[in-house]
Design a protein around this motif. Structure first.
Motif, PDB file in Angstrom:
ATOM      1  N   THR A 181      29.203  28.815 -45.681  1.00  0.00           N
ATOM      2  CA  THR A 181      29.958  28.969 -44.589  1.00  0.00           C
ATOM      3  C   THR A 181      29.195  29.762 -43.413  1.00  0.00           C
ATOM      4  N   ILE A 235      35.011  32.101 -35.138  1.00  0.00           N
ATOM      5  CA  ILE A 235      35.947  31.850 -36.026  1.00  0.00           C
ATOM      6  C   ILE A 235      37.305  31.562 -35.169  1.00  0.00           C
ATOM      7  N   ALA A 236      37.797  32.053 -34.513  1.00  0.00           N
ATOM      8  CA  ALA A 236      38.950  32.038 -33.350  1.00  0.00           C
ATOM      9  C   ALA A 236      38.913  30.635 -33.035  1.00  0.00           C
ATOM     10  N   ARG A 237      37.733  30.348 -32.396  1.00  0.00           N
ATOM     11  CA  ARG A 237      37.516  28.933 -31.650  1.00  0.00           C
ATOM     12  C   ARG A 237      37.589  27.810 -32.668  1.00  0.00           C
ATOM     13  N   ILE A 238      37.059  27.949 -33.953  1.00  0.00           N
ATOM     14  CA  ILE A 238      37.077  26.793 -35.041  1.00  0.00           C
ATOM     15  C   ILE A 238      38.537  27.081 -35.656  1.00  0.00           C
ATOM     16  N   CYS A 239      39.203  27.767 -35.598  1.00  0.00           N
ATOM     17  CA  CYS A 239      40.816  27.843 -36.066  1.00  0.00           C
ATOM     18  C   CYS A 239      41.438  27.065 -34.902  1.00  0.00           C
ATOM     19  N   LEU A 240      41.290  27.417 -33.735  1.00  0.00           N
ATOM     20  CA  LEU A 240      41.937  26.700 -32.664  1.00  0.00           C
ATOM     21  C   LEU A 240      41.661  25.124 -32.604  1.00  0.00           C
ATOM     22  N   GLU A 241      40.336  24.743 -33.003  1.00  0.00           N
ATOM     23  CA  GLU A 241      40.029  23.335 -32.847  1.00  0.00           C
ATOM     24  C   GLU A 241      40.625  22.826 -34.097  1.00  0.00           C
ATOM     25  N   HIS A 242      40.706  23.492 -35.230  1.00  0.00           N
ATOM     26  CA  HIS A 242      41.470  22.962 -36.468  1.00  0.00           C
ATOM     27  C   HIS A 242      42.801  22.681 -36.190  1.00  0.00           C
ATOM     28  N   GLN A 243      43.377  23.517 -35.652  1.00  0.00           N
ATOM     29  CA  GLN A 243      45.020  23.759 -35.398  1.00  0.00           C
ATOM     30  C   GLN A 243      45.124  22.495 -34.464  1.00  0.00           C
ATOM     31  N   LYS A 261      44.649  19.239 -36.130  1.00  0.00           N
ATOM     32  CA  LYS A 261      45.892  19.042 -37.256  1.00  0.00           C
ATOM     33  C   LYS A 261      47.025  18.574 -36.444  1.00  0.00           C
TER      34      LYS A 261
END
Length: 126
Positions: free
Chosen positions: A14, A34-42, A45
């Motif tokens: 990771t 991490i924030a950008r990865i989370c935003l992309e994931h959201q 989804k």
């Protein structure tokens, strides 16, 4: 935008992925990555959920066959009832016609008999 401070630990894979992502996206801080990865994931989804809503699921063939069979059975039952009613009406009509014909035949036979009796009596009276 208010930020939250957190202590995070990652396994080796990771952490390597995060470092690689930071280089590719030119991000300086791991928290921003991490924030950008989370935003992309959201976003992915939500797109996936939206796509699922747009595409209606195709029912299995067995289900389609059952529905069609049921509709055909209902249609056949309706047609059978219609034909039965038509047959009944036709029988009743034929009965009425036959009764009228028999009645006319009887009336003609009665008239013939009365003519014969009348002729016989006239011949007898002379």
């Amino acid at each position: 935008m208010m930020k939250q401070r957190r202590m995070v630990s990652f396994d080796q894979k990771t952490d390597e992925y995060l470092q690689q992502y930071m280089k590719e996206q030119h991000v300086r801080f791991p928290g921003d990555a991490i924030a950008r990865i989370c935003l992309e994931h959201q976003t992915l989804k939500e797109e996936k959920q939206e796509k699922q809503k747009q595409t209606s699921p195709v029912p299995p063939v067995k289900e389609i066959v059952e529905v069609i069979s049921e509709r055909i059975n209902r249609l056949m039952e309706t047609e059978r009832l219609f034909l039965r009613n038509e047959w009944f009406c036709m029988e009743e009509s034929m009965k009425r016609s036959m009764m009228e014909i028999f009645q006319q035949v009887e009336e003609k036979q009665a008239a013939k008999r009365s003519e014969i009796v009348t002729a016989f009596l006239e011949g007898y009276n002379k």
